[in-house]
Design a protein around this motif. Structure first.
Motif, PDB file in Angstrom:
ATOM      1  N   ASN A  16       1.100  -1.044   0.110  1.00 23.46           N
ATOM      2  CA  ASN A  16       0.163  -0.220  -0.161  1.00 23.46           C
ATOM      3  C   ASN A  16       0.496   1.537  -0.283  1.00 23.46           C
ATOM      4  OD1 ASN A  16      -2.911   0.693  -0.211  1.00 23.46           O
ATOM      5  ND2 ASN A  16      -2.881   1.666   2.178  1.00 23.46           N
ATOM      6  N   LEU A  17       2.143   1.255   0.465  1.00 20.91           N
ATOM      7  CA  LEU A  17       2.914   2.647   1.149  1.00 20.91           C
ATOM      8  C   LEU A  17       3.737   2.673  -0.548  1.00 20.91           C
ATOM      9  CD1 LEU A  17       4.404   2.376   4.558  1.00 20.91           C
ATOM     10  CD2 LEU A  17       3.157   4.068   3.654  1.00 20.91           C
ATOM     11  N   LEU A  18       3.463   1.400  -1.290  1.00 20.53           N
ATOM     12  CA  LEU A  18       4.573   1.626  -2.748  1.00 20.53           C
ATOM     13  C   LEU A  18       3.729   2.090  -3.632  1.00 20.53           C
ATOM     14  CD1 LEU A  18       6.884  -1.105  -2.733  1.00 20.53           C
ATOM     15  CD2 LEU A  18       7.553   1.246  -2.326  1.00 20.53           C
ATOM     16  N   ASN A  19       2.339   2.132  -3.451  1.00 18.00           N
ATOM     17  CA  ASN A  19       0.597   3.192  -4.323  1.00 18.00           C
ATOM     18  C   ASN A  19       0.627   2.250  -5.011  1.00 18.00           C
ATOM     19  OD1 ASN A  19      -0.630   4.510  -4.800  1.00 18.00           O
ATOM     20  ND2 ASN A  19       0.418   5.302  -6.709  1.00 18.00           N
ATOM     21  N   LEU A  20       0.582   0.449  -4.279  1.00 16.76           N
ATOM     22  CA  LEU A  20       0.032  -1.380  -4.847  1.00 16.76           C
ATOM     23  C   LEU A  20      -1.011  -1.452  -3.940  1.00 16.76           C
ATOM     24  CD1 LEU A  20       3.415  -2.489  -5.517  1.00 16.76           C
ATOM     25  CD2 LEU A  20       1.842  -1.759  -7.481  1.00 16.76           C
ATOM     26  N   PRO A  21      -1.860  -0.680  -3.722  1.00 19.34           N
ATOM     27  CA  PRO A  21      -3.304  -0.992  -3.382  1.00 19.34           C
ATOM     28  C   PRO A  21      -4.346  -1.993  -3.611  1.00 19.34           C
ATOM     29  CG  PRO A  21      -3.937   1.515  -4.291  1.00 19.34           C
ATOM     30  CD  PRO A  21      -2.430   0.836  -4.522  1.00 19.34           C
ATOM     31  N   SER A  22      -4.420  -1.849  -5.025  1.00 21.84           N
ATOM     32  CA  SER A  22      -4.694  -3.175  -5.413  1.00 21.84           C
ATOM     33  C   SER A  22      -4.241  -4.750  -5.145  1.00 21.84           C
ATOM     34  CB  SER A  22      -5.162  -3.464  -7.364  1.00 21.84           C
ATOM     35  OG  SER A  22      -5.797  -2.410  -7.177  1.00 21.84           O
ATOM     36  N   VAL A  23      -3.151  -4.791  -5.697  1.00 18.63           N
ATOM     37  CA  VAL A  23      -2.224  -6.353  -4.711  1.00 18.63           C
ATOM     38  C   VAL A  23      -1.648  -6.002  -3.201  1.00 18.63           C
ATOM     39  CG1 VAL A  23      -0.312  -6.600  -5.081  1.00 18.63           C
ATOM     40  CG2 VAL A  23      -0.556  -5.343  -7.032  1.00 18.63           C
ATOM     41  N   ALA A  24      -2.063  -4.878  -2.806  1.00 16.74           N
ATOM     42  CA  ALA A  24      -2.342  -5.254  -0.941  1.00 16.74           C
ATOM     43  C   ALA A  24      -3.731  -5.441  -1.202  1.00 16.74           C
ATOM     44  CB  ALA A  24      -1.842  -4.297  -0.879  1.00 16.74           C
ATOM     45  N   TYR A  25      -4.708  -5.482  -2.020  1.00 15.27           N
ATOM     46  CA  TYR A  25      -6.302  -5.435  -1.548  1.00 15.27           C
ATOM     47  C   TYR A  25      -5.798  -7.641  -2.053  1.00 15.27           C
ATOM     48  CZ  TYR A  25     -11.036  -6.081  -0.541  1.00 15.27           C
ATOM     49  OH  TYR A  25     -12.441  -6.264   0.074  1.00 15.27           O
ATOM     50  N   GLU A  26      -5.154  -7.729  -2.896  1.00 16.86           N
ATOM     51  CA  GLU A  26      -5.099  -9.107  -3.148  1.00 16.86           C
ATOM     52  C   GLU A  26      -4.601  -9.930  -2.331  1.00 16.86           C
ATOM     53  OE1 GLU A  26      -4.166  -9.845  -7.432  1.00 16.86           O
ATOM     54  OE2 GLU A  26      -5.058  -8.150  -8.167  1.00 16.86           O
ATOM     55  N   ILE A  27      -3.846  -9.700  -1.884  1.00 14.40           N
ATOM     56  CA  ILE A  27      -2.869 -10.531  -0.729  1.00 14.40           C
ATOM     57  C   ILE A  27      -3.603 -10.121   0.690  1.00 14.40           C
ATOM     58  CG2 ILE A  27      -1.026 -10.016   0.791  1.00 14.40           C
ATOM     59  CD1 ILE A  27      -0.198 -11.258  -2.296  1.00 14.40           C
ATOM     60  N   ALA A  28      -4.372  -9.077   1.138  1.00 11.95           N
ATOM     61  CA  ALA A  28      -5.182  -9.276   2.075  1.00 11.95           C
ATOM     62  C   ALA A  28      -6.291 -10.631   2.380  1.00 11.95           C
ATOM     63  CB  ALA A  28      -5.585  -8.010   2.477  1.00 11.95           C
ATOM     64  N   GLU A  29      -7.025 -10.281   0.841  1.00 12.96           N
ATOM     65  CA  GLU A  29      -7.734 -11.115   0.807  1.00 12.96           C
ATOM     66  C   GLU A  29      -7.653 -12.964   0.202  1.00 12.96           C
ATOM     67  OE1 GLU A  29     -11.741 -10.820  -0.606  1.00 12.96           O
ATOM     68  OE2 GLU A  29     -10.760  -9.212   1.138  1.00 12.96           O
ATOM     69  N   LYS A  30      -6.428 -13.109   0.454  1.00  9.54           N
ATOM     70  CA  LYS A  30      -5.875 -14.320   0.569  1.00  9.54           C
ATOM     71  C   LYS A  30      -5.485 -15.077   1.836  1.00  9.54           C
ATOM     72  CE  LYS A  30      -4.879 -14.661  -4.213  1.00  9.54           C
ATOM     73  NZ  LYS A  30      -3.828 -14.094  -5.503  1.00  9.54           N
ATOM     74  N   VAL A  31      -5.596 -14.495   3.026  1.00  7.80           N
ATOM     75  CA  VAL A  31      -4.645 -14.247   4.153  1.00  7.80           C
ATOM     76  C   VAL A  31      -5.937 -15.380   5.124  1.00  7.80           C
ATOM     77  CG1 VAL A  31      -3.936 -14.252   7.093  1.00  7.80           C
ATOM     78  CG2 VAL A  31      -4.000 -12.825   4.696  1.00  7.80           C
ATOM     79  N   GLU A  32      -5.654 -16.073   5.121  1.00 11.75           N
ATOM     80  CA  GLU A  32      -6.490 -17.471   5.731  1.00 11.75           C
ATOM     81  C   GLU A  32      -7.074 -16.861   7.501  1.00 11.75           C
ATOM     82  OE1 GLU A  32      -9.133 -20.030   6.853  1.00 11.75           O
ATOM     83  OE2 GLU A  32      -8.220 -20.294   4.353  1.00 11.75           O
ATOM     84  N   THR A  33      -7.689 -16.645   7.355  1.00 12.98           N
ATOM     85  CA  THR A  33      -8.471 -15.951   8.656  1.00 12.98           C
ATOM     86  C   THR A  33      -9.046 -16.240   9.650  1.00 12.98           C
ATOM     87  OG1 THR A  33     -10.795 -15.577   7.861  1.00 12.98           O
ATOM     88  CG2 THR A  33      -9.397 -13.838   7.729  1.00 12.98           C
ATOM     89  N   SER A  34      -9.462 -18.241   9.537  1.00 17.05           N
ATOM     90  CA  SER A  34      -9.752 -18.944  10.472  1.00 17.05           C
ATOM     91  C   SER A  34      -8.833 -19.225  11.596  1.00 17.05           C
ATOM     92  CB  SER A  34     -10.112 -20.257   9.722  1.00 17.05           C
ATOM     93  OG  SER A  34      -9.676 -20.771   8.796  1.00 17.05           O
ATOM     94  N   ILE A  35      -7.043 -18.914  10.830  1.00 15.50           N
ATOM     95  CA  ILE A  35      -6.593 -19.396  11.701  1.00 15.50           C
ATOM     96  C   ILE A  35      -6.440 -18.006  13.356  1.00 15.50           C
ATOM     97  CG2 ILE A  35      -5.319 -21.383  10.684  1.00 15.50           C
ATOM     98  CD1 ILE A  35      -3.480 -19.654   9.357  1.00 15.50           C
ATOM     99  N   LEU A  36      -6.609 -17.025  12.890  1.00 10.12           N
ATOM    100  CA  LEU A  36      -6.064 -15.870  13.031  1.00 10.12           C
ATOM    101  C   LEU A  36      -7.371 -15.458  14.539  1.00 10.12           C
ATOM    102  CD1 LEU A  36      -6.036 -13.053  10.565  1.00 10.12           C
ATOM    103  CD2 LEU A  36      -3.990 -14.511  11.485  1.00 10.12           C
ATOM    104  N   ALA A  37      -6.576 -14.813  15.083  1.00  8.39           N
ATOM    105  CA  ALA A  37      -6.811 -14.078  16.917  1.00  8.39           C
ATOM    106  C   ALA A  37      -8.375 -13.303  16.527  1.00  8.39           C
ATOM    107  CB  ALA A  37      -6.407 -14.350  17.623  1.00  8.39           C
ATOM    108  N   GLU A  38      -9.290 -13.176  17.339  1.00  5.56           N
ATOM    109  CA  GLU A  38     -10.282 -12.106  16.800  1.00  5.56           C
ATOM    110  C   GLU A  38      -9.735 -10.625  16.510  1.00  5.56           C
ATOM    111  OE1 GLU A  38     -14.657 -10.846  15.887  1.00  5.56           O
ATOM    112  OE2 GLU A  38     -13.247 -12.847  16.637  1.00  5.56           O
ATOM    113  N   ASP A  39      -8.859 -10.377  17.381  1.00  9.08           N
ATOM    114  CA  ASP A  39      -7.973  -8.607  17.297  1.00  9.08           C
ATOM    115  C   ASP A  39      -7.332  -8.883  15.675  1.00  9.08           C
ATOM    116  OD1 ASP A  39      -6.379 -10.793  18.767  1.00  9.08           O
ATOM    117  OD2 ASP A  39      -5.072  -8.714  19.155  1.00  9.08           O
ATOM    118  N   GLN A  40      -6.768  -9.786  15.564  1.00 12.54           N
ATOM    119  CA  GLN A  40      -5.532 -10.207  14.149  1.00 12.54           C
ATOM    120  C   GLN A  40      -6.723 -10.612  13.415  1.00 12.54           C
ATOM    121  OE1 GLN A  40      -3.640 -13.571  15.131  1.00 12.54           O
ATOM    122  NE2 GLN A  40      -1.744 -12.598  14.791  1.00 12.54           N
TER     123      GLN A  40
END
Length: 127
Positions: A16-40
């Motif tokens: 996102n800082l490199l001005n690549l928000p679309s790529v950043a969002y794609e990465i964020a969408e691929k994170v497996e959230t089922s293993i994350l704690a609620e705050d994460q």
């Protein structure tokens, strides 16, 4: 994929800082959230919301914030941050009345929130 899971936050912020928000969002969408704690999970959603603001997807920001506030135990600074993003989304959508009342809600929760107070003054005519 394991590296993505372990370092997702740094990668998303960096892209996102490199001005690549679309790529950043794609990465964020691929994170497996089922293993994350609620705050994460909340933190990841917040990162995605910031990216959506950068991308100008204000309707989605508004809807995701509303969903998060309904379905997650969000309090304190996290609550203020989400409310602020939603208020800014309303402002960008030119829904000035909802923006005004959203900023008013923030100031009611934290009277020292300078930027929210400033926005309230700017939107005074829409109350």
């Amino acid at each position: 994929l394991k590296k993505l899971q372990d370092n997702y936050e740094d990668m998303i912020v960096g892209l996102n800082l490199l001005n690549l928000p679309s790529v950043a969002y794609e990465i964020a969408e691929k994170v497996e959230t089922s293993i994350l704690a609620e705050d994460q999970k909340i933190n990841l959603e917040y990162l995605k919301l910031e990216i959506l603001m950068t991308l100008g997807d204000y309707y989605k920001v508004r809807d995701v914030v509303d969903d998060m506030l309904s379905n997650h135990p969000v309090v304190g600074d996290e609550l203020l941050a989400l409310l602020y993003l939603r208020a800014e989304a309303y402002l960008n959508l030119e829904d000035y009345k909802k923006a005004y009342y959203s900023f008013k809600e923030i100031v009611a929760l934290n009277k020292t929130y300078r930027l929210a107070r400033q926005r309230l003054k700017e939107l005074e005519k829409y109350k």
